[in-house]
Design a protein around this motif. Structure first.
Motif, PDB file in Angstrom:
ATOM      1  N   THR A   1      17.586   6.607   5.577  1.00 27.61           N
ATOM      2  CA  THR A   1      16.856   6.576   6.837  1.00 27.61           C
ATOM      3  C   THR A   1      15.362   6.613   6.561  1.00 27.61           C
ATOM      4  OG1 THR A   1      18.672   7.730   7.945  1.00 27.61           O
ATOM      5  CG2 THR A   1      16.548   7.705   9.064  1.00 27.61           C
ATOM      6  N   LEU A   2      14.681   5.531   6.883  1.00 30.04           N
ATOM      7  CA  LEU A   2      13.234   5.412   6.655  1.00 30.04           C
ATOM      8  C   LEU A   2      12.887   5.671   5.188  1.00 30.04           C
ATOM      9  CD1 LEU A   2      11.850   7.213   9.850  1.00 30.04           C
ATOM     10  CD2 LEU A   2      12.470   4.815   9.541  1.00 30.04           C
ATOM     11  N   THR A   3      13.709   5.135   4.311  1.00 23.69           N
ATOM     12  CA  THR A   3      13.515   5.326   2.875  1.00 23.69           C
ATOM     13  C   THR A   3      13.144   4.034   2.160  1.00 23.69           C
ATOM     14  OG1 THR A   3      15.102   7.164   2.824  1.00 23.69           O
ATOM     15  CG2 THR A   3      14.644   6.073   0.736  1.00 23.69           C
ATOM     16  N   LEU A   4      13.855   2.952   2.439  1.00 25.05           N
ATOM     17  CA  LEU A   4      13.674   1.725   1.657  1.00 25.05           C
ATOM     18  C   LEU A   4      12.274   1.154   1.746  1.00 25.05           C
ATOM     19  CD1 LEU A   4      16.924  -0.428   1.951  1.00 25.05           C
ATOM     20  CD2 LEU A   4      16.320   1.346   0.296  1.00 25.05           C
ATOM     21  N   HIS A   5      11.600   1.343   2.875  1.00 24.97           N
ATOM     22  CA  HIS A   5      10.277   0.717   3.012  1.00 24.97           C
ATOM     23  C   HIS A   5       9.239   1.324   2.061  1.00 24.97           C
ATOM     24  CE1 HIS A   5       9.606   4.085   5.950  1.00 24.97           C
ATOM     25  NE2 HIS A   5       8.406   4.064   5.397  1.00 24.97           N
ATOM     26  N   HIS A   6       9.575   2.447   1.456  1.00 27.37           N
ATOM     27  CA  HIS A   6       8.671   3.056   0.475  1.00 27.37           C
ATOM     28  C   HIS A   6       8.694   2.313  -0.869  1.00 27.37           C
ATOM     29  CE1 HIS A   6       7.586   6.761   2.671  1.00 27.37           C
ATOM     30  NE2 HIS A   6       8.797   6.654   3.201  1.00 27.37           N
TER      31      HIS A   6
ATOM     32  N   GLU B   1       0.826  -1.206   0.000  1.00 29.24           N
ATOM     33  CA  GLU B   1       0.000   0.000   0.000  1.00 29.24           C
ATOM     34  C   GLU B   1       0.862   1.258   0.000  1.00 29.24           C
ATOM     35  OE1 GLU B   1      -3.652   2.052   2.592  1.00 29.24           O
ATOM     36  OE2 GLU B   1      -2.993   0.007   3.032  1.00 29.24           O
ATOM     37  N   ASN B   2       0.462   2.230  -0.796  1.00 24.49           N
ATOM     38  CA  ASN B   2       1.198   3.486  -0.865  1.00 24.49           C
ATOM     39  C   ASN B   2       0.863   4.386   0.309  1.00 24.49           C
ATOM     40  OD1 ASN B   2       2.522   2.931  -3.294  1.00 24.49           O
ATOM     41  ND2 ASN B   2       0.829   3.735  -4.520  1.00 24.49           N
TER      42      ASN B   2
ATOM     43  N   ALA C   1       0.245  11.809  21.291  1.00 21.11           N
ATOM     44  CA  ALA C   1       1.028  12.986  20.879  1.00 21.11           C
ATOM     45  C   ALA C   1       0.257  13.895  19.928  1.00 21.11           C
ATOM     46  CB  ALA C   1       2.324  12.531  20.224  1.00 21.11           C
ATOM     47  N   ARG C   2      -0.922  13.469  19.535  1.00 20.03           N
ATOM     48  CA  ARG C   2      -1.773  14.276  18.655  1.00 20.03           C
ATOM     49  C   ARG C   2      -1.109  14.592  17.320  1.00 20.03           C
ATOM     50  NH1 ARG C   2      -4.668  18.584  22.878  1.00 20.03           N
ATOM     51  NH2 ARG C   2      -5.543  16.983  24.266  1.00 20.03           N
ATOM     52  N   PHE C   3      -0.513  13.559  16.720  1.00 23.10           N
ATOM     53  CA  PHE C   3       0.036  13.737  15.389  1.00 23.10           C
ATOM     54  C   PHE C   3      -1.093  13.966  14.395  1.00 23.10           C
ATOM     55  CE2 PHE C   3       3.644  10.841  16.899  1.00 23.10           C
ATOM     56  CZ  PHE C   3       4.397  11.923  17.303  1.00 23.10           C
ATOM     57  N   ASN C   4      -0.763  14.593  13.266  1.00 26.34           N
ATOM     58  CA  ASN C   4      -1.821  14.874  12.285  1.00 26.34           C
ATOM     59  C   ASN C   4      -2.255  13.595  11.565  1.00 26.34           C
ATOM     60  OD1 ASN C   4      -0.104  14.381  10.034  1.00 26.34           O
ATOM     61  ND2 ASN C   4       0.557  16.505   9.949  1.00 26.34           N
ATOM     62  N   SER C   5      -3.307  13.705  10.783  1.00 24.70           N
ATOM     63  CA  SER C   5      -3.909  12.526  10.153  1.00 24.70           C
ATOM     64  C   SER C   5      -2.967  11.851   9.166  1.00 24.70           C
ATOM     65  CB  SER C   5      -5.207  12.925   9.442  1.00 24.70           C
ATOM     66  OG  SER C   5      -4.957  13.928   8.459  1.00 24.70           O
ATOM     67  N   MET C   6      -2.131  12.633   8.497  1.00 28.71           N
ATOM     68  CA  MET C   6      -1.199  12.065   7.522  1.00 28.71           C
ATOM     69  C   MET C   6      -0.125  11.234   8.220  1.00 28.71           C
ATOM     70  SD  MET C   6       1.011  14.084   4.642  1.00 28.71           S
ATOM     71  CE  MET C   6       2.531  13.415   4.007  1.00 28.71           C
ATOM     72  N   VAL C   7       0.441  11.756   9.294  1.00 27.93           N
ATOM     73  CA  VAL C   7       1.455  11.017  10.036  1.00 27.93           C
ATOM     74  C   VAL C   7       0.865   9.746  10.630  1.00 27.93           C
ATOM     75  CG1 VAL C   7       2.962  11.078  12.070  1.00 27.93           C
ATOM     76  CG2 VAL C   7       2.905  13.016  10.484  1.00 27.93           C
ATOM     77  N   LYS C   8      -0.347   9.824  11.158  1.00 25.59           N
ATOM     78  CA  LYS C   8      -1.001   8.638  11.712  1.00 25.59           C
ATOM     79  C   LYS C   8      -1.207   7.575  10.635  1.00 25.59           C
ATOM     80  CE  LYS C   8      -3.523  10.919  15.479  1.00 25.59           C
ATOM     81  NZ  LYS C   8      -4.858  11.242  16.019  1.00 25.59           N
ATOM     82  N   HIS C   9      -1.706   8.001   9.475  1.00 29.61           N
ATOM     83  CA  HIS C   9      -1.960   7.061   8.372  1.00 29.61           C
ATOM     84  C   HIS C   9      -0.660   6.475   7.843  1.00 29.61           C
ATOM     85  CE1 HIS C   9      -2.301   6.110   4.050  1.00 29.61           C
ATOM     86  NE2 HIS C   9      -3.493   5.618   4.378  1.00 29.61           N
ATOM     87  N   ASP C  10       0.269   7.368   7.489  1.00 26.48           N
ATOM     88  CA  ASP C  10       1.509   6.909   6.860  1.00 26.48           C
ATOM     89  C   ASP C  10       2.381   6.111   7.827  1.00 26.48           C
ATOM     90  OD1 ASP C  10       0.725   8.081   4.525  1.00 26.48           O
ATOM     91  OD2 ASP C  10       2.400   9.484   4.381  1.00 26.48           O
ATOM     92  N   GLY C  11       2.340   6.473   9.106  1.00 28.47           N
ATOM     93  CA  GLY C  11       3.134   5.742  10.080  1.00 28.47           C
ATOM     94  C   GLY C  11       2.724   4.281  10.173  1.00 28.47           C
ATOM     95  N   CYS C  12       1.422   4.033  10.143  1.00 29.37           N
ATOM     96  CA  CYS C  12       0.926   2.653  10.184  1.00 29.37           C
ATOM     97  C   CYS C  12       1.308   1.894   8.920  1.00 29.37           C
ATOM     98  CB  CYS C  12      -0.593   2.655  10.370  1.00 29.37           C
ATOM     99  SG  CYS C  12      -1.136   3.190  12.007  1.00 29.37           S
ATOM    100  N   ILE C  13       1.159   2.541   7.770  1.00 27.74           N
ATOM    101  CA  ILE C  13       1.522   1.898   6.505  1.00 27.74           C
ATOM    102  C   ILE C  13       3.025   1.639   6.464  1.00 27.74           C
ATOM    103  CG2 ILE C  13       1.558   2.124   3.985  1.00 27.74           C
ATOM    104  CD1 ILE C  13      -1.224   1.695   5.243  1.00 27.74           C
ATOM    105  N   SER C  14       3.807   2.578   7.004  1.00 22.76           N
ATOM    106  CA  SER C  14       5.269   2.413   7.024  1.00 22.76           C
ATOM    107  C   SER C  14       5.670   1.149   7.768  1.00 22.76           C
ATOM    108  CB  SER C  14       5.936   3.621   7.695  1.00 22.76           C
ATOM    109  OG  SER C  14       5.821   4.773   6.902  1.00 22.76           O
ATOM    110  N   ILE C  15       5.059   0.909   8.916  1.00 30.16           N
ATOM    111  CA  ILE C  15       5.397  -0.281   9.696  1.00 30.16           C
ATOM    112  C   ILE C  15       4.991  -1.540   8.945  1.00 30.16           C
ATOM    113  CG2 ILE C  15       4.937  -1.540  11.841  1.00 30.16           C
ATOM    114  CD1 ILE C  15       4.620   1.263  13.166  1.00 30.16           C
ATOM    115  N   LEU C  16       3.820  -1.508   8.333  1.00 38.13           N
ATOM    116  CA  LEU C  16       3.366  -2.665   7.554  1.00 38.13           C
ATOM    117  C   LEU C  16       4.224  -2.894   6.318  1.00 38.13           C
ATOM    118  CD1 LEU C  16      -0.499  -2.087   7.791  1.00 38.13           C
ATOM    119  CD2 LEU C  16       0.819  -3.899   8.912  1.00 38.13           C
ATOM    120  N   SER C  17       4.923  -1.858   5.852  1.00 37.38           N
ATOM    121  CA  SER C  17       5.811  -1.964   4.693  1.00 37.38           C
ATOM    122  C   SER C  17       7.261  -2.198   5.102  1.00 37.38           C
ATOM    123  CB  SER C  17       5.741  -0.675   3.857  1.00 37.38           C
ATOM    124  OG  SER C  17       4.427  -0.388   3.464  1.00 37.38           O
ATOM    125  N   GLY C  18       7.487  -2.275   6.414  1.00 37.78           N
ATOM    126  CA  GLY C  18       8.835  -2.448   6.928  1.00 37.78           C
ATOM    127  C   GLY C  18       9.367  -3.853   6.710  1.00 37.78           C
ATOM    128  N   PHE C  19      10.370  -4.225   7.473  1.00 35.28           N
ATOM    129  CA  PHE C  19      11.127  -5.438   7.162  1.00 35.28           C
ATOM    130  C   PHE C  19      11.226  -6.379   8.355  1.00 35.28           C
ATOM    131  CE2 PHE C  19      12.636  -1.885   4.645  1.00 35.28           C
ATOM    132  CZ  PHE C  19      12.593  -2.387   3.362  1.00 35.28           C
TER     133      PHE C  19
END
Length: 235
Positions: free
Chosen positions: A135-140, A11-12, A183-201
């Motif tokens: 740094t936090l690049t390859l998972h993309h 997922e992008n 921490a009240r991160f914005n909606s983009m950080v919340k969304h992308d952070g979850c996808i980032s972990i699922l795209s991790g290694f």
């Protein structure tokens, strides 16, 4: 919905749109940098650079692949200043808004420059450099894109590559959800952070990539908080 942590998510992220701009993006860059500082991500990349430098005394050029808002470039420049290391740092990212943000926030550093370029554009050519950091690049990227990128930069890096990326883990996912809400991160950080972990290694993913590229003497270490530090010597 049940989440599958056995394979990388295709997922992008919202941030994968190279045309993305506006306040939501710049705010997200600031919040991502904050997370990196809180959870020790800066230290992982910095220690990887130190491992590759060891007794190297000459001036060094470092390329930050997927530099985003330039946070890691600035962190490395500050460390170099404290350590009396002579470094030239080049940040590369495909989003013009992030590059503009990086430049605006790096005016005090005369050893940092930035270039807006798509790493997979066949016309893009990297300047000569000693170390590449990711740094936090390859998972993309897909595995095929990672193989292509690492093959290219490993052939040009005189000393090596330092990769700092996410461990795909259910525990990491749940902890990030809790942190982002408190921490009240914005909606983009919340969304992308979850996808980032699922795209991790998983470690096996990185080892498989290493074997396909024929890397020798590279090391993969788990680091807090749910990161992998992958150091690839090329010298």
């Amino acid at each position: 919905m049940s989440l599958d942590f056995s394979v990388r998510s295709p997922e992008n992220e919202i941030m994968d749109d190279f045309e993305l701009s506006g306040e939501i993006l710049t705010q997200s860059l600031e919040q991502i940098a904050l997370i990196n500082r809180w959870l020790g991500g800066d230290r992982i990349t910095r220690n990887g650079i130190k491992a590759l430098l060891q007794d190297v005394q000459r001036p060094i050029t470092i390329v930050d692949i997927g530099c985003g808002g330039g946070h890691m470039c600035r962190a490395v420049a500050k460390w170099a200043s404290r350590s009396n290391k002579e470094l030239k740092i080049i940040g590369v990212d495909a989003n013009q808004t992030t590059i503009d943000y990086a430049r605006q926030h790096s005016t005090e550093f005369d050893n940092i420059s930035y270039h807006c370029a798509n790493l997979f554009d066949p016309n893009f050519q990297l300047e000569a450099f000693d170390i590449a950091i990711c740094t936090l690049t390859l998972h993309h990227f897909s595995e095929q894109e990672i193989l292509q990128l690492l093959k290219t930069i490993s052939q040009k890096a005189k000393l090596g590559i330092v990769i700092n990326d996410l461990h795909r883990s259910r525990v990491a996912y749940m902890l990030f959800k809790a942190l982002s809400n408190s921490a009240r991160f914005n909606s983009m950080v919340k969304h992308d952070g979850c996808i980032s972990i699922l795209s991790g290694f998983k470690r096996k993913d990185l080892k498989q990539i290493s074997q396909k590229l024929g890397f020798q003497n590279d090391t993969i270490h788990w680091r807090w908080a749910f990161r992998y530090q992958w150091i690839i010597p090329t010298a």
